[in-house]
Design an enzyme around this catalytic site. Structure first.
Site, PDB file in Angstrom:
ATOM      1  N   GLY A  87      15.600 -28.223   6.760  1.00  0.00           N
ATOM      2  CA  GLY A  87      15.874 -26.951   7.421  1.00  0.00           C
ATOM      3  C   GLY A  87      14.782 -25.930   7.119  1.00  0.00           C
ATOM      4  O   GLY A  87      13.796 -26.231   6.445  1.00  0.00           O
ATOM      5  N   ALA A  88      14.959 -24.717   7.615  1.00  0.00           N
ATOM      6  CA  ALA A  88      14.011 -23.629   7.332  1.00  0.00           C
ATOM      7  C   ALA A  88      14.726 -22.300   7.501  1.00  0.00           C
ATOM      8  O   ALA A  88      15.762 -22.214   8.172  1.00  0.00           O
ATOM      9  CB  ALA A  88      12.808 -23.710   8.267  1.00  0.00           C
ATOM     10  N   ASP A  89      14.148 -21.267   6.891  1.00  0.00           N
ATOM     11  CA  ASP A  89      14.718 -19.916   6.986  1.00  0.00           C
ATOM     12  C   ASP A  89      13.986 -19.057   8.008  1.00  0.00           C
ATOM     13  O   ASP A  89      14.593 -18.195   8.636  1.00  0.00           O
ATOM     14  CB  ASP A  89      14.677 -19.240   5.610  1.00  0.00           C
ATOM     15  CG  ASP A  89      15.399 -20.089   4.584  1.00  0.00           C
ATOM     16  OD1 ASP A  89      16.536 -20.515   4.870  1.00  0.00           O
ATOM     17  OD2 ASP A  89      14.823 -20.380   3.525  1.00  0.00           O
ATOM     18  N   GLU A 108      11.607 -29.781  -1.963  1.00  0.00           N
ATOM     19  CA  GLU A 108      11.410 -29.974  -0.519  1.00  0.00           C
ATOM     20  C   GLU A 108       9.924 -30.163  -0.202  1.00  0.00           C
ATOM     21  O   GLU A 108       9.550 -31.007   0.613  1.00  0.00           O
ATOM     22  CB  GLU A 108      11.981 -28.773   0.238  1.00  0.00           C
ATOM     23  CG  GLU A 108      13.510 -28.752   0.217  1.00  0.00           C
ATOM     24  CD  GLU A 108      14.127 -27.462   0.746  1.00  0.00           C
ATOM     25  OE1 GLU A 108      15.298 -27.510   1.147  1.00  0.00           O
ATOM     26  OE2 GLU A 108      13.462 -26.414   0.745  1.00  0.00           O
TER      27      GLU A 108
HETATM   28  C1  5RP Z   1      16.931 -24.670   1.025  1.00  0.00           C
HETATM   29  C2  5RP Z   1      16.246 -24.476   2.327  1.00  0.00           C
HETATM   30  C3  5RP Z   1      17.057 -24.756   3.553  1.00  0.00           C
HETATM   31  O1  5RP Z   1      16.476 -25.866   4.199  1.00  0.00           O
HETATM   32  C4  5RP Z   1      17.043 -23.555   4.451  1.00  0.00           C
HETATM   33  O2  5RP Z   1      17.559 -22.455   3.736  1.00  0.00           O
HETATM   34  C5  5RP Z   1      17.882 -23.770   5.721  1.00  0.00           C
HETATM   35  O3  5RP Z   1      19.243 -23.845   5.412  1.00  0.00           O
HETATM   36  P1  5RP Z   1      20.374 -23.879   6.527  1.00  0.00           P
HETATM   37  O4  5RP Z   1      20.153 -25.131   7.334  1.00  0.00           O
HETATM   38  O5  5RP Z   1      21.664 -23.875   5.757  1.00  0.00           O
HETATM   39  O6  5RP Z   1      20.227 -22.633   7.379  1.00  0.00           O
HETATM   40  O7  5RP Z   1      15.080 -24.148   2.402  1.00  0.00           O
HETATM   41  O8  5RP Z   1      16.120 -24.320  -0.045  1.00  0.00           O
END
Ligand code: 5RP
Length: 233
Positions: A87-89, A108
Site C-alpha cells: 500500500g501507500a499513503d 517494506e
Molecule cells: C504501512 C504502510 C501502508 O502500506 C500504508 O499506510 C497504506 O495503508 P492502507 O492500505 O491501510 O491505507 O506504508 O507502513
C-alpha cells in the site's frame, strides 16, 4: 476474474492485484488495510490450488497471512521475490510514494528492493499533485535527540509518534522509534529521501522515490480499478 461491484475501492484494488500473482511465485506482502484484501483473495486462490510463498513486511502482515493459510518465508530464506504488493499513503504523478503510516516502511523497502516488480494498491484518496508528508522516519533510540535536531535544522518540525493503547512512543517491529517529519510540500522527493536516510541514526524514511520504474499502481474505484505506470506485468 472481474472485481466485485461492491463500492469498496480498497477491496477492488486489493483483489485486482491478486490477479497478477501466478503459480509458483514468491510474493512480497506489504502492510495495511488494502493489502489485507489482496491476502483475502490469495487465500481463496490457495484453497483453489495456487502455490505461492509470501514474504511479510511486518508482524501484523505475518499474523494476517497465517490466519489466512498463506505459506510464509522470511526475507533471509529467499534469494529473490517475483512480485511485491504493498500500500501507500501518498502517490504523486511520477509514482513517488510516501509510506509508513503503519511504521513498516523499513521492512517494506527491504522487500521492495529484493523484488522484480512492485504493485501498489490504494484508493484515489492517496493520489496527490505533490508529496507533502508527514514523512515517517525510523530512528534508533540511541540517536533520537540527534536525529530530531538534524531534521529541525533542515527546516521542518518533528513529532515523536505516540502509541495507541500504549503510553509513550511507538516502537517499530525492529524496536526503533518512529518520528513524523513535517516538511511541508516536498519539491525534491529523491533528494529529501537521501538527505534523511543519510542522517546517522536513521534506519529509513517513508519516501520511496526510486521504485517508479518497476511499479504498477492499482487505484481502486467504487466498481473498478485504474492502472497507472507499468501495466505489462
Ligand atoms: C504501512 C504502510 C501502508 O502500506 C500504508 O499506510 C497504506 O495503508 P492502507 O492500505 O491501510 O491505507 O506504508 O507502513
Amino acid at each position: 476474474m472481474t472485481n466485485p461491484v461492491n463500492g469498496n475501492p480498497k477491496e477492488n484494488a486489493g483483489f485486482r492485484a491478486a490477479e497478477y500473482v501466478k503459480d509458483g511465485m514468491t510474493v512480497g506482502l506489504g502492510t495495511g488495510s488494502t493489502v489485507a484484501y489482496t491476502m483475502d483473495r490469495l487465500a481463496e486462490k490457495i484453497k483453489g490450488g495456487l502455490r505461492i510463498i509470501g514474504v511479510p513486511t511486518s508482524i501484523q502482515t505475518a499474523m494476517k497471512a497465517r490466519e489466512r493459510g498463506i505459506p510464509l518465508a522470511s526475507l533471509d530464506d529467499v534469494t529473490e521475490i517475483d512480485l511485491t504488493i504493498d500500500g501507500a499513503d501518498q502517490i504523486d504523478p511520477s509514482l513517488r510514494l510516501i509510506k509508513g503510516r503503519g511504521a513498516a516502511q523499513v521492512r517494506e523497502r527491504c522487500v521492495a528492493d529484493a523484488s522484480n516488480r512492485l504493485i501498489i494498491v490504494a484508493d484515489a484518496s492517496k493520489l496527490c499533485d505533490q508529496l507533502t508528508g508527514p514523512v515517517p522516519v525510523e530512528v534508533i533510540p540511541f540517536a533520537l535527540g540527534h536525529v530530531i535536531r538534524r531534521l529541525e535544522t533542515m527546516g521542518g518540525s518533528v513529532v515523536v509518534r505516540d502509541g495507541v493503547k500504549k503510553d509513550g512512543p511507538v516502537l517499530s517491529d525492529n524496536g526503533n522509534i518512529i518520528l513524523d517529519y513535517h516538511s511541508g510540500p516536498i519539491n525534491d522527493p529523491q533528494g529529501l529521501e537521501t538527505e534523511i536516510n543519510n542522517i546517522p541514526g536513521v534506519v529509513g524514511c517513508g519516501i520511496m522515490a526510486e521504485f517508479s520504474n518497476m511499479m504498477t499502481v492499482i487505484i481502486g474505484e467504487n466498481d473498478d480499478c485504474r492502472i497507472l505506470g507499468i501495466n505489462d506485468l
